[in-house]
Design a protein around this motif. Structure first.
Motif, PDB file in Angstrom:
ATOM      1  N   GLN A   1       0.834  -1.204   0.000  1.00 12.52           N
ATOM      2  CA  GLN A   1       0.000   0.000   0.000  1.00 12.52           C
ATOM      3  C   GLN A   1       0.869   1.255   0.000  1.00 12.52           C
ATOM      4  O   GLN A   1       0.629   2.186  -0.764  1.00 12.52           O
ATOM      5  N   TRP A   2       1.891   1.294   0.844  1.00 11.20           N
ATOM      6  CA  TRP A   2       2.773   2.469   0.886  1.00 11.20           C
ATOM      7  C   TRP A   2       3.594   2.594  -0.390  1.00 11.20           C
ATOM      8  O   TRP A   2       3.870   3.703  -0.859  1.00 11.20           O
ATOM      9  N   LEU A   3       3.994   1.485  -0.971  1.00 16.90           N
ATOM     10  CA  LEU A   3       4.735   1.529  -2.234  1.00 16.90           C
ATOM     11  C   LEU A   3       3.868   2.129  -3.340  1.00 16.90           C
ATOM     12  O   LEU A   3       4.313   3.002  -4.095  1.00 16.90           O
ATOM     13  N   LEU A   4       2.620   1.688  -3.436  1.00 19.75           N
ATOM     14  CA  LEU A   4       1.702   2.235  -4.433  1.00 19.75           C
ATOM     15  C   LEU A   4       1.410   3.707  -4.172  1.00 19.75           C
ATOM     16  O   LEU A   4       1.333   4.511  -5.111  1.00 19.75           O
ATOM     17  N   LEU A   5       1.267   4.082  -2.919  1.00 21.57           N
ATOM     18  CA  LEU A   5       1.062   5.490  -2.587  1.00 21.57           C
ATOM     19  C   LEU A   5       2.265   6.324  -3.026  1.00 21.57           C
ATOM     20  O   LEU A   5       2.117   7.416  -3.580  1.00 21.57           O
ATOM     21  N   GLY A   6       3.469   5.796  -2.832  1.00 24.25           N
ATOM     22  CA  GLY A   6       4.683   6.491  -3.281  1.00 24.25           C
ATOM     23  C   GLY A   6       4.713   6.661  -4.787  1.00 24.25           C
ATOM     24  O   GLY A   6       5.072   7.745  -5.296  1.00 24.25           O
ATOM     25  N   PHE A   7       4.326   5.620  -5.527  1.00 21.15           N
ATOM     26  CA  PHE A   7       4.269   5.732  -6.995  1.00 21.15           C
ATOM     27  C   PHE A   7       3.238   6.774  -7.426  1.00 21.15           C
ATOM     28  O   PHE A   7       3.476   7.546  -8.356  1.00 21.15           O
ATOM     29  N   CYS A   8       2.103   6.815  -6.779  1.00 22.11           N
ATOM     30  CA  CYS A   8       1.072   7.807  -7.117  1.00 22.11           C
ATOM     31  C   CYS A   8       1.580   9.220  -6.854  1.00 22.11           C
ATOM     32  O   CYS A   8       1.369  10.129  -7.670  1.00 22.11           O
ATOM     33  N   LEU A   9       2.253   9.421  -5.736  1.00 24.49           N
ATOM     34  CA  LEU A   9       2.808  10.741  -5.428  1.00 24.49           C
ATOM     35  C   LEU A   9       3.895  11.129  -6.426  1.00 24.49           C
ATOM     36  O   LEU A   9       3.971  12.281  -6.861  1.00 24.49           O
ATOM     37  N   LEU A  10       4.733  10.193  -6.811  1.00 23.81           N
ATOM     38  CA  LEU A  10       5.771  10.463  -7.810  1.00 23.81           C
ATOM     39  C   LEU A  10       5.131  10.834  -9.145  1.00 23.81           C
ATOM     40  O   LEU A  10       5.565  11.787  -9.802  1.00 23.81           O
ATOM     41  N   TRP A  11       4.099  10.113  -9.554  1.00 16.98           N
ATOM     42  CA  TRP A  11       3.402  10.404 -10.810  1.00 16.98           C
ATOM     43  C   TRP A  11       2.783  11.792 -10.765  1.00 16.98           C
ATOM     44  O   TRP A  11       2.911  12.569 -11.708  1.00 16.98           O
ATOM     45  N   ARG A  12       2.118  12.144  -9.631  1.00 21.73           N
ATOM     46  CA  ARG A  12       1.516  13.477  -9.491  1.00 21.73           C
ATOM     47  C   ARG A  12       2.586  14.553  -9.504  1.00 21.73           C
ATOM     48  O   ARG A  12       2.399  15.618 -10.098  1.00 21.73           O
ATOM     49  N   TRP A  13       3.709  14.314  -8.868  1.00 22.31           N
ATOM     50  CA  TRP A  13       4.797  15.297  -8.839  1.00 22.31           C
ATOM     51  C   TRP A  13       5.345  15.528 -10.240  1.00 22.31           C
ATOM     52  O   TRP A  13       5.599  16.659 -10.633  1.00 22.31           O
ATOM     53  N   ARG A  14       5.518  14.442 -11.005  1.00 24.76           N
ATOM     54  CA  ARG A  14       6.016  14.586 -12.380  1.00 24.76           C
ATOM     55  C   ARG A  14       5.033  15.371 -13.229  1.00 24.76           C
ATOM     56  O   ARG A  14       5.432  16.203 -14.040  1.00 24.76           O
ATOM     57  N   ARG A  15       3.739  15.121 -13.067  1.00 24.92           N
ATOM     58  CA  ARG A  15       2.725  15.891 -13.817  1.00 24.92           C
ATOM     59  C   ARG A  15       2.781  17.357 -13.425  1.00 24.92           C
ATOM     60  O   ARG A  15       2.676  18.244 -14.272  1.00 24.92           O
TER      61      ARG A  15
END
Length: 188
Positions: free
Chosen positions: A168-182
């Motif tokens: 769950q935390w790994l997926l949350l980290g990927f989502c935050l990274l994706w949002r940051w890149r956008r």
């Protein structure tokens, strides 16, 4: 990984050893034992709020006096709240697994004690009431006393729950990274 090792140790404990007493100076070793000559050392303790497969019930605990005079807390099994308490006749030889005691989280006004229906076992009061040499941990009978159901030998939180939490935390980290890149692309 510690939880996974604990679950594996519980599942693959060594074969039962015929012993009339647990090791005197040892801590609970998750091993299976057969204890001969054990007898009830006091009245039953009914540990309330013990859910099994979503059903409310009680774990039935009892202080035991072993053949060498030492004392041990035993988990005789589980019963649904709607069922009457069966006669707690101990067989001449008890088979089970010796585990560490897991304290329970309780509210400040919870019933703590060493007899009757309690929300948490007060181990210090139990030892004052029955003085002598106590073994650490709890002895889970396998099979349970007649009329009771077995209590599962699992840690309070399984390794799968820990792995799911990490995922769950790994997926949350990927989502935050994706949002940051956008966000970084929109600013540039």
């Amino acid at each position: 990984m510690d939880k996974l090792r604990l679950e594996q140790a519980l599942a693959a404990g060594p074969a039962a050893r015929a012993m009339t007493a647990l090791p005197a100076s040892a801590l609970p070793d998750l091993a299976r034992y057969r204890l001969a000559g054990a007898r009830a050392g006091g009245p039953a303790i009914l540990l309330a709020n013990s859910l099994l497969d979503g059903m409310p019930g009680q774990r039935v605990l009892q202080p035991l006096q072993l053949g060498d005079g030492s004392l041990l807390l035993a988990d005789l099994g589980w019963r649904a709240v709607t069922q009457p308490l069966p006669a707690l006749q101990l067989p001449p030889q008890l088979s089970g697994q010796w585990l560490p005691w897991h304290p329970r989280w309780t509210l400040p006004d919870a019933r703590q004690g060493g007899e009757g229906v309690v929300d948490a076992v007060d181990l210090a009061a139990l030892r004052r009431r029955y003085p002598g040499r106590w073994h650490a941990g709890v002895f889970i009978l396998q099979p349970p006393v007649a009329g009771l159901q077995p209590w599962p030998l699992l840690p309070p939180l399984s390794a799968q729950r820990h792995f799911a939490y990490a995922l769950q935390w790994l997926l949350l980290g990927f989502c935050l990274l994706w949002r940051w890149r956008r966000w970084a692309r929109s600013v540039a």
